[in-house]
Design an enzyme around this catalytic site. Structure first.
Site, PDB file in Angstrom:
ATOM      1  N   ILE A 178      -0.401  13.938   1.284  1.00  0.00           N
ATOM      2  CA  ILE A 178      -0.590  15.291   0.718  1.00  0.00           C
ATOM      3  C   ILE A 178      -2.012  15.362   0.152  1.00  0.00           C
ATOM      4  O   ILE A 178      -2.379  14.504  -0.657  1.00  0.00           O
ATOM      5  CB  ILE A 178       0.434  15.569  -0.408  1.00  0.00           C
ATOM      6  CG1 ILE A 178       1.872  15.392   0.088  1.00  0.00           C
ATOM      7  CG2 ILE A 178       0.222  16.954  -1.003  1.00  0.00           C
ATOM      8  CD1 ILE A 178       2.937  15.446  -1.016  1.00  0.00           C
ATOM      9  N   GLY A 213      15.012   1.715   3.433  1.00  0.00           N
ATOM     10  CA  GLY A 213      13.612   1.349   3.218  1.00  0.00           C
ATOM     11  C   GLY A 213      12.882   2.292   2.266  1.00  0.00           C
ATOM     12  O   GLY A 213      11.659   2.238   2.154  1.00  0.00           O
ATOM     13  N   ASP A 250       6.006   3.916 -11.578  1.00  0.00           N
ATOM     14  CA  ASP A 250       5.234   4.421 -10.440  1.00  0.00           C
ATOM     15  C   ASP A 250       4.789   5.874 -10.705  1.00  0.00           C
ATOM     16  O   ASP A 250       3.625   6.225 -10.495  1.00  0.00           O
ATOM     17  CB  ASP A 250       6.109   4.335  -9.180  1.00  0.00           C
ATOM     18  CG  ASP A 250       5.451   4.946  -7.962  1.00  0.00           C
ATOM     19  OD1 ASP A 250       4.692   4.238  -7.274  1.00  0.00           O
ATOM     20  OD2 ASP A 250       5.687   6.139  -7.697  1.00  0.00           O
ATOM     21  N   LYS A 309       0.881   7.473 -11.257  1.00  0.00           N
ATOM     22  CA  LYS A 309       0.359   8.612 -10.494  1.00  0.00           C
ATOM     23  C   LYS A 309      -0.042   9.746 -11.436  1.00  0.00           C
ATOM     24  O   LYS A 309      -1.096  10.371 -11.261  1.00  0.00           O
ATOM     25  CB  LYS A 309       1.427   9.089  -9.504  1.00  0.00           C
ATOM     26  CG  LYS A 309       1.685   8.072  -8.390  1.00  0.00           C
ATOM     27  CD  LYS A 309       2.925   8.419  -7.604  1.00  0.00           C
ATOM     28  CE  LYS A 309       3.120   7.503  -6.409  1.00  0.00           C
ATOM     29  NZ  LYS A 309       4.450   7.671  -5.799  1.00  0.00           N
ATOM     30  N   GLY A 329       5.315   6.626   2.880  1.00  0.00           N
ATOM     31  CA  GLY A 329       5.508   6.330   4.304  1.00  0.00           C
ATOM     32  C   GLY A 329       4.217   5.872   4.938  1.00  0.00           C
ATOM     33  O   GLY A 329       3.127   6.305   4.550  1.00  0.00           O
TER      34      GLY A 329
HETATM   35  N1  NAP Z   1       4.676   2.013   1.205  1.00  0.00           N
HETATM   36  C1  NAP Z   1       4.303   3.288   0.995  1.00  0.00           C
HETATM   37  O1  NAP Z   1       4.929   4.258   1.467  1.00  0.00           O
HETATM   38  C2  NAP Z   1       3.080   3.571   0.167  1.00  0.00           C
HETATM   39  C3  NAP Z   1       2.622   4.885   0.015  1.00  0.00           C
HETATM   40  C4  NAP Z   1       1.453   5.143  -0.720  1.00  0.00           C
HETATM   41  C5  NAP Z   1       0.791   4.076  -1.298  1.00  0.00           C
HETATM   42  N2  NAP Z   1       1.272   2.802  -1.151  1.00  0.00           N
HETATM   43  C6  NAP Z   1       0.529   1.709  -1.769  1.00  0.00           C
HETATM   44  O2  NAP Z   1      -0.057   0.904  -0.754  1.00  0.00           O
HETATM   45  C7  NAP Z   1      -0.210  -0.426  -1.216  1.00  0.00           C
HETATM   46  C8  NAP Z   1       0.404  -1.395  -0.203  1.00  0.00           C
HETATM   47  O3  NAP Z   1       1.787  -1.129  -0.069  1.00  0.00           O
HETATM   48  P1  NAP Z   1       2.663  -1.788   1.108  1.00  0.00           P
HETATM   49  O4  NAP Z   1       3.973  -1.087   1.060  1.00  0.00           O
HETATM   50  O5  NAP Z   1       1.896  -1.823   2.372  1.00  0.00           O
HETATM   51  O6  NAP Z   1       2.818  -3.301   0.551  1.00  0.00           O
HETATM   52  P2  NAP Z   1       3.271  -4.591   1.379  1.00  0.00           P
HETATM   53  O7  NAP Z   1       4.007  -4.218   2.619  1.00  0.00           O
HETATM   54  O8  NAP Z   1       3.941  -5.486   0.381  1.00  0.00           O
HETATM   55  O9  NAP Z   1       1.891  -5.273   1.840  1.00  0.00           O
HETATM   56  C9  NAP Z   1       1.019  -5.880   0.951  1.00  0.00           C
HETATM   57  C10 NAP Z   1      -0.049  -6.638   1.731  1.00  0.00           C
HETATM   58  O10 NAP Z   1      -1.026  -7.110   0.807  1.00  0.00           O
HETATM   59  C11 NAP Z   1      -1.140  -8.513   0.905  1.00  0.00           C
HETATM   60  N3  NAP Z   1      -1.311  -9.069  -0.442  1.00  0.00           N
HETATM   61  C12 NAP Z   1      -0.575  -8.808  -1.550  1.00  0.00           C
HETATM   62  N4  NAP Z   1      -1.020  -9.521  -2.591  1.00  0.00           N
HETATM   63  C13 NAP Z   1      -2.050 -10.258  -2.135  1.00  0.00           C
HETATM   64  C14 NAP Z   1      -2.913 -11.212  -2.725  1.00  0.00           C
HETATM   65  N5  NAP Z   1      -2.796 -11.574  -4.002  1.00  0.00           N
HETATM   66  N6  NAP Z   1      -3.892 -11.755  -1.957  1.00  0.00           N
HETATM   67  C15 NAP Z   1      -4.003 -11.421  -0.651  1.00  0.00           C
HETATM   68  N7  NAP Z   1      -3.212 -10.530  -0.033  1.00  0.00           N
HETATM   69  C16 NAP Z   1      -2.245  -9.962  -0.765  1.00  0.00           C
HETATM   70  C17 NAP Z   1       0.146  -9.008   1.519  1.00  0.00           C
HETATM   71  O11 NAP Z   1      -0.109 -10.260   2.153  1.00  0.00           O
HETATM   72  P3  NAP Z   1       1.049 -11.096   2.920  1.00  0.00           P
HETATM   73  O12 NAP Z   1       1.375 -10.233   4.110  1.00  0.00           O
HETATM   74  O13 NAP Z   1       0.429 -12.370   3.294  1.00  0.00           O
HETATM   75  O14 NAP Z   1       2.176 -11.198   1.931  1.00  0.00           O
HETATM   76  C18 NAP Z   1       0.473  -7.855   2.481  1.00  0.00           C
HETATM   77  O15 NAP Z   1      -0.227  -8.023   3.686  1.00  0.00           O
HETATM   78  C19 NAP Z   1       0.427  -0.448  -2.611  1.00  0.00           C
HETATM   79  O16 NAP Z   1      -0.573  -0.231  -3.581  1.00  0.00           O
HETATM   80  C20 NAP Z   1       1.378   0.739  -2.584  1.00  0.00           C
HETATM   81  O17 NAP Z   1       1.628   1.258  -3.873  1.00  0.00           O
HETATM   82  C21 NAP Z   1       2.382   2.527  -0.423  1.00  0.00           C
END
Ligand code: NAP
Length: 333
Positions: free
Chosen positions: A137, A188, A202, A206, A303
């Site tokens: 958005i 999920g 969270d 925001k 998402g």
């Molecule tokens: N999911 C959503 O819909 C959404 C929407 C808006 C914003 N976000 C934001 O986007 C961000 C990522 O979310 P996600 O859902 O993609 O998380 P995720 O699936 O848990 O992925 C996190 C990634 O970051 C890596 N990582 C985490 N800690 C690390 C560290 N200390 N050193 C190196 N690599 C590290 C992980 O490595 P490994 O793979 O090796 O574990 C993984 O590849 C967050 O800030 C979340 O709030 C998410």
């Protein structure tokens, strides 16, 4: 003329891998529309094999930020790791090393907003974070535009899809809280550890980001009066429905008597209010300004595809506009 943009991606999980998929699928179209050819040079993760599984070559995988900061071909660091640390430190180091920064990380940003803006300003680099609130958005773009002319004095909305999903199925299917949470996890929409969502953290992160932009100074997330949805009873929810409204987790920031008041709490929203009709994992945010009146932005607030859309658009804006899009934020002395 086409310009190549070197990118380092911090995190290759749900969001990071969607960024890679989108760039791969849209490379030609993006280049045609924008004049920029995006090239992902590095992927950082705790487990290097995840970088390869996400589609990058082995030589692009790193567990350390250092080679990224030393690589002069990296113009933009795109962060999708999550968590406060080490993400906040990596973002500051990237700006200091002369990289533009784009992030989806509301927690690191809301807790370190002033320092990050200050670092970006001192190094004349971009710091863009459209994906951190409301995913795809265009909230930050709208706020940036509105704030040029308006004083924004109220922000109110549903900014957490997980809790809105839970409250919706509790109301519409009469499910108890625990069952609705399990259903959200199965689909999920909720993390295995749902604390950050259901306790309102969270939403507080925001709200802190949005309110800081409106106030022109950093309002930290611990300033938000916060109550989650775990204490909302099925009776309250059914009663709200019987009255033609709904229980909603409302994030609100309002300027009155010269002070900002920020809260995240479950409240009764009457049926005459648009927010009562925001169902499932959708988000809606009202921005109220003294000239523009109340503007409502509505759509999927989470998402992989919407979030990747915002991260990639910000990457292009970072190269196009650099530090020119930095928010006006009063910095600590
Ligand atoms: N999911 C959503 O819909 C959404 C929407 C808006 C914003 N976000 C934001 O986007 C961000 C990522 O979310 P996600 O859902 O993609 O998380 P995720 O699936 O848990 O992925 C996190 C990634 O970051 C890596 N990582 C985490 N800690 C690390 C560290 N200390 N050193 C190196 N690599 C590290 C992980 O490595 P490994 O793979 O090796 O574990 C993984 O590849 C967050 O800030 C979340 O709030 C998410």
């Amino acid at each position: 003329m086409m310009q190549t943009v070197g990118i380092a991606l911090l995190g290759v999980g749900t969001i990071g891998s969607a960024v890679l998929r989108t760039i791969a699928a849209e490379r030609e179209a993006l280049a045609q529309r924008t004049g920029f050819a995006l090239e992902v040079r590095w992927g950082l993760a705790r487990h290097p094999e995840r970088v390869v599984q996400a589609g990058l070559p082995e030589w692009a995988a790193t567990t350390s930020i250092d080679p990224i900061l030393e690589d002069p071909t990296v113009a933009v660091v795109v962060e999708a790791m999550g968590g406060e640390e080490p993400a906040a430190t990596y973002l500051k180091r990237a700006l200091t090393a002369g990289k533009h920064v784009v992030t989806a990380n509301k927690e690191a940003l809301s807790k370190h907003f002033a320092e990050l803006v200050d670092t970006a300003r001192r190094h004349q680099r971009a710091l863009l974070f459209e994906a951190s609130v409301g995913a795809g958005i265009p909230l930050m773009a709208s706020l940036r535009q509105l704030l040029m002319v308006n004083r924004i004095y109220r922000i109110r909305g549903i900014v957490n899809g997980t809790t809105n999903y839970i409250l919706t199925v509790m109301a519409e299917e009469g499910m108890p809280y625990q069952e609705a949470l399990r259903e959200a996890q199965r689909l999920g929409y909720a993390e295995p550890d749902p604390t950050a969502d259901v306790e309102g953290y969270d939403a507080a992160y925001k709200l802190s980001i949005l309110a800081s932009l409106a106030a022109g100074r950093h309002i930290r997330p611990d300033y938000v009066e916060r109550r989650g949805i775990t204490t909302v009873t099925p009776d309250q929810i059914l009663d709200a429905r019987a009255r033609g409204g709904a229980m909603k987790l409302i994030a609100q920031a309002e300027l009155f008597d010269g002070s900002w008041h920020l809260s995240v709490q479950p409240v009764f929203v009457p049926g005459s209010d648009l927010l009562a009709h925001v169902r499932l994992n959708l988000n809606a945010i009202e921005l109220t300004g003294d000239r523009v009146g109340t503007v409502v932005l509505y759509g999927p607030g989470a998402g992989p595809a919407p979030t990747a859309s915002a991260l990639i658009a910000d990457t292009i804006d970072a190269v196009r506009f650099g530090a020119a899009l930095l928010p006006t934020l009063e910095l600590p002395a």
